[in-house]
Design an enzyme around this catalytic site. Sequence first.
Site, PDB file in Angstrom:
ATOM      1  N   SER A 131       0.827  -1.203   0.000  1.00 41.85           N
ATOM      2  CA  SER A 131       0.000   0.000   0.000  1.00 41.85           C
ATOM      3  C   SER A 131       0.858   1.249   0.000  1.00 41.85           C
ATOM      4  O   SER A 131       1.698   1.437   0.878  1.00 41.85           O
ATOM      5  CB  SER A 131      -0.915  -0.038   1.232  1.00 41.85           C
ATOM      6  OG  SER A 131      -1.181   1.253   1.690  1.00 41.85           O
ATOM      7  N   LYS A 132       0.626   2.064  -1.001  1.00 44.08           N
ATOM      8  CA  LYS A 132       1.381   3.316  -1.098  1.00 44.08           C
ATOM      9  C   LYS A 132       1.099   4.176   0.142  1.00 44.08           C
ATOM     10  O   LYS A 132       1.988   4.810   0.683  1.00 44.08           O
ATOM     11  CB  LYS A 132       0.958   4.034  -2.387  1.00 44.08           C
ATOM     12  CG  LYS A 132       1.357   5.488  -2.483  1.00 44.08           C
ATOM     13  CD  LYS A 132       2.811   5.679  -2.855  1.00 44.08           C
ATOM     14  CE  LYS A 132       3.151   7.153  -2.882  1.00 44.08           C
ATOM     15  NZ  LYS A 132       4.565   7.427  -2.802  1.00 44.08           N
ATOM     16  N   ARG A 133      -0.171   4.149   0.552  1.00 45.20           N
ATOM     17  CA  ARG A 133      -0.527   4.982   1.709  1.00 45.20           C
ATOM     18  C   ARG A 133       0.185   4.530   2.977  1.00 45.20           C
ATOM     19  O   ARG A 133       0.398   5.289   3.883  1.00 45.20           O
ATOM     20  CB  ARG A 133      -2.046   4.998   1.911  1.00 45.20           C
ATOM     21  CG  ARG A 133      -2.673   6.239   1.303  1.00 45.20           C
ATOM     22  CD  ARG A 133      -4.160   6.187   1.405  1.00 45.20           C
ATOM     23  NE  ARG A 133      -4.694   5.145   0.514  1.00 45.20           N
ATOM     24  CZ  ARG A 133      -5.903   4.631   0.623  1.00 45.20           C
ATOM     25  NH1 ARG A 133      -6.688   5.025   1.593  1.00 45.20           N
ATOM     26  NH2 ARG A 133      -6.322   3.710  -0.213  1.00 45.20           N
ATOM     27  N   ASP A 143       8.326   5.890  -7.181  1.00 41.56           N
ATOM     28  CA  ASP A 143       9.309   5.767  -6.080  1.00 41.56           C
ATOM     29  C   ASP A 143      10.427   4.808  -6.491  1.00 41.56           C
ATOM     30  O   ASP A 143      11.607   5.059  -6.231  1.00 41.56           O
ATOM     31  CB  ASP A 143       8.651   5.215  -4.810  1.00 41.56           C
ATOM     32  CG  ASP A 143       7.633   6.174  -4.219  1.00 41.56           C
ATOM     33  OD1 ASP A 143       7.763   7.393  -4.444  1.00 41.56           O
ATOM     34  OD2 ASP A 143       6.705   5.705  -3.541  1.00 41.56           O
TER      35      ASP A 143
END
Length: 486
Positions: free
Chosen positions: A255-257, A265
């Site tokens: 999850s990026k969050r 990235d």
Amino acid sequence: MDGKKVRTRFAPSPTGYMHVGNLRTALYAYLIAKHDGGDFLLRVEDTDQERQVEGALEVIYNTLNVTGLHHDEGPDVGGPVGPYIQSERKPIYMEYAKKLIDKGDAYYCFCDKERIDMLRQNSEALNRPFKYDKHCLHLSKEEIDEKIKSGVPFVIRQNNPSTGTTTFEDELYGKVTVENNELDDMILLKSDGFPTYNFANVVDDHLMNITHVVRGTEYLSSSPKYNRLYDAFGWNVPKYIHCPPIMRDAHNKLSKRKGDASFEDLLELGYLKDAILNYIALLGWNPGTTQEIFNLEELIEKFDYTHINKAPAIFDIVKLRWMNSEYIKMLPVEEFHKMALPYYNQVIKKDLDLMKLSELLHTRTEVLSEIPGQIDFFEEMPDYSPELYIHKKMKTNYENSLVSLEKALPILEGLDNWDLTSIHDSMMDLVKQLEVKNGVVLWPIRTAVSGKQFTPGGAFEIAEILGKEESLRRIRIGIEKLKEVQ
Ligand code: GLU
């Protein structure tokens, strides 16, 4: 497939970044289309007006562009079934929602937030999933007209039966049958007139002639409801390919969050786009052979979606690092040099032969962004502890390290040519002369010229790149350090 041209789509929401899982969906959708000479479409799903992110479209275009997943139709390239941005299709959804209302498969719902919250709390108290209670299904035509006329906000809900079952088929998960009384009358059109994903995906996939719907398993449980929509319209259901989740570990989804790297990235960290794409292709799919390195052309040829795994895939950074190093090695050294230069420039201000550095690092680099930390000692020797000279395997200690450096110094001072061969040959002569193991001479020299325990390359390569004067200066410092601890 029924003689129809294969058409797949990538349907990202413009979030401002490209999640690894999204990129994999795009890749698989692309491969499925191209394997069969079909079309790959881009559709932007921006109907969540509260979540607009500036520059988000550019991230999507840019990702498809750099990875080479070129779309045949989309907002920027056009095509016969546009518009390809959902917010520009608003009237279409209203038109189709009304058709469903006329057929009795959808209805207006005027319930306000308080009432819905109350229903939600009730279901929570009973530990049941939320289900709308069809309160507005029974409003009369007059009541509905009256409310609409006086501006009461409304949504349009799907009208699902409470008895019987609904079945849908996924290409990987097979036939799935659910009880209709579990199906919520989900919202199709929101009070702002925009469709939900649940409605838009069906309308658009149909109108865009999509033959294979490729997406994450998070949509698996809603698919029976989508099938009911297809049936209500009398449309053919496309083939569904729900891809397994990508996990950080056994329990957590990537999850990026939560801080996991997005595609951008990874690029920023110095992973090559082709390595990332190759690695992502294998997250949940394998060709049934031991081959692991594939370029896009090979993937198109080999990709067979029936081989996608159902089990969650673990994102293994060690494997990605390995793959990246393989891709770096495949680059011509000049190409690597160009890529590495900005990283050299971060730490090296001296006039060094950077091409030599590239020859050294080309086969020893896993991730480009780690280069500065590996080579900073060329610019400035770290203040190291003399204990670095003690190495069990090399059989070095303070005494023999000092002897080696003191013997090596005048020999190196006397070298006319400061190149790898001369440095190597003279030091190997010294090894012979001292009748010691190679490490007894080489380890102290490497330590003296680098001040580090781990270095890319050995004593000779480092000394050559450093140059004669600096290498000798560092060896003299090493001698002083060792004298202090004798
Ligand atoms: N907009 C959805 C998402 O980004 C797309 C799902 C789909 O591919 O149908 O998750």
